[in-house]
Design an enzyme around this catalytic site. Structure first.
Site, PDB file in Angstrom:
ATOM      1  N   LYS A   1       0.831  -1.165  -0.064  1.00 22.81           N
ATOM      2  CA  LYS A   1      -0.060   0.028  -0.051  1.00 22.81           C
ATOM      3  C   LYS A   1       0.944   1.464  -0.069  1.00 22.81           C
ATOM      4  O   LYS A   1       0.434   2.150  -0.624  1.00 22.81           O
ATOM      5  CB  LYS A   1      -0.996  -0.083   1.272  1.00 22.81           C
TER       6      LYS A   1
ATOM      7  N   GLN B   1      -4.335  -1.314   9.471  1.00 27.27           N
ATOM      8  CA  GLN B   1      -4.341  -2.764   9.029  1.00 27.27           C
ATOM      9  C   GLN B   1      -5.057  -3.683  10.096  1.00 27.27           C
ATOM     10  O   GLN B   1      -4.843  -3.533  11.128  1.00 27.27           O
ATOM     11  CB  GLN B   1      -2.977  -3.170   8.866  1.00 27.27           C
TER      12      GLN B   1
ATOM     13  N   ASP C   1     -11.133   2.858   4.012  1.00 31.62           N
ATOM     14  CA  ASP C   1     -11.268   1.314   4.162  1.00 31.62           C
ATOM     15  C   ASP C   1     -12.760   1.098   3.997  1.00 31.62           C
ATOM     16  O   ASP C   1     -13.325   0.041   3.592  1.00 31.62           O
ATOM     17  CB  ASP C   1     -10.832   0.859   5.196  1.00 31.62           C
TER      18      ASP C   1
HETATM   19  N1  GUN Z   1      -6.841  -6.735   6.407  1.00 27.19           N
HETATM   20  C1  GUN Z   1      -7.236  -7.558   5.169  1.00 27.19           C
HETATM   21  N2  GUN Z   1      -7.950  -6.642   4.483  1.00 27.19           N
HETATM   22  C2  GUN Z   1      -7.995  -5.237   4.658  1.00 27.19           C
HETATM   23  C3  GUN Z   1      -8.308  -4.238   4.330  1.00 27.19           C
HETATM   24  O1  GUN Z   1      -8.846  -4.116   3.167  1.00 27.19           O
HETATM   25  N3  GUN Z   1      -7.986  -2.974   5.083  1.00 27.19           N
HETATM   26  C4  GUN Z   1      -7.459  -3.229   6.267  1.00 27.19           C
HETATM   27  N4  GUN Z   1      -7.338  -1.951   6.991  1.00 27.19           N
HETATM   28  N5  GUN Z   1      -7.208  -4.310   6.850  1.00 27.19           N
HETATM   29  C5  GUN Z   1      -7.020  -5.348   6.055  1.00 27.19           C
END
Ligand code: GUN
Length: 291
Positions: free
Chosen positions: A52, A96, A119
């Site tokens: 990311k 995350q 998100d």
């Molecule tokens: N963990 C797995 N997928 C995601 C996501 O799309 N966003 C976040 N913040 N954590 C994750």
């Protein structure tokens, strides 16, 4: 059978985003800035977070990464979120998941300013999605919609079966596919761990989205001829032949299912690549709202 290639579709999205950011810079408009928080050092989370941050940089976005120890008190994480909520420069905030057991994911998600909830996990974002209002759509289902659009996959009037009801994928996916949208308008069935005779539903599906996290769960005899199959699984399975010691497996037994399908996503190289592009689209949107 045709491949829904995440490399091709995500490259198109990234190219578009790059040009938009270059234009914004030339016009002295704000550069989109994503802040990411990772708590602890789970291997898979580390991989996702670093891609990311890397993609943010590739596209000319600003990025901030904050690492916190696995045993930090929840209050410290909430303080960090507040700092980002109050920062004029930060447009999007992502914590995350999963978080260590002693921290409430619900409290953390609710602490994020809905205007920066890239998100799309905040109850305000989820509620707006249900009501068909402008919102941040969670990155995985959003990425799947962008992929369907990129390859022009027909969805209107089709029966879509979504396996999984998580807030991150299954639930928002089911809402998007049933919503009034050129790549929605499906009749949607949501299946989950308590569904009886799940195969009787998937066999009726024109579109199957497998998001249950069980490697190679969906077999050829569970899919009808000509179906579109979207594989959201990304489970690490031990594999001594691989340099990293594991292989990434999807929720679909690709080799046997693919020949029966009209379109199918590979793993890796499918949905996973789309999610980052979708997150970046959300971050740009958060920034544009401030213009
Ligand atoms: N963990 C797995 N997928 C995601 C996501 O799309 N966003 C976040 N913040 N954590 C994750």
């Amino acid at each position: 059978m045709q491949i829904l290639d995440g490399k091709i579709a995500s490259a198109a999205i990234k190219e578009k985003l790059k040009l938009i950011v270059e234009k914004r810079k030339a016009e002295n408009k704000k550069t989109p800035h994503l802040a990411v928080i990772i708590v602890g050092n789970d291997g898979a989370s580390e991989t996702y977070v670093s891609s990311k941050v890397k993609t943010s940089e590739e596209l000319g976005f600003g990025s901030t990464l904050v690492r916190m120890d696995a045993d930090i008190p929840e209050a410290l994480l909430l303080d960090q979120i507040k700092t980002f909520n109050d920062s004029i420069d930060i447009d999007g905030i992502l914590v995350q998941l999963p978080l260590p057991k002693h921290i409430s994911e619900a409290r953390v998600i609710e602490a994020i300013d809905p205007a920066k909830d890239v998100d799309g996990f905040h109850p305000v974002s989820a509620g707006r999605l249900v009501q068909g209002l402008e919102t941040f759509v969670p990155a995985t289902p959003y990425g799947i919609m962008l992929m369907l659009e990129h390859f022009g996959v027909e969805t209107t009037g089709k029966h879509a079966v979504v396996i999984g009801r998580s807030n991150i994928v299954g639930r928002p996916m089911s809402i998007l596919l049933s919503s009034q949208h050129p790549f929605g308008n499906c009749t949607v069935t949501v299946c989950h761990s308590k569904t009886k005779d799940l195969a009787s539903f998937t066999r009726q599906a024109d579109i199957v989205v497998a998001a249950l996290g069980k490697p190679e769960f969906l077999k050829a005899d569970m899919v009808k001829d000509g179906a579109v199959v979207i594989d959201v699984g990304i489970t690490r399975v031990p594999d001594a032949t691989k340099k990293k010691g594991f292989a990434i497996k999807g929720d679909v037994a690709f080799e046997e299912v693919a020949p029966k399908t009209s379109w199918i996503t590979p793993v890796p190289g499918g949905v996973g690549l789309m999610t980052i592009g979708a997150l970046m689209m959300n971050t740009l949107k958060a920034c544009e709202r401030k213009d």
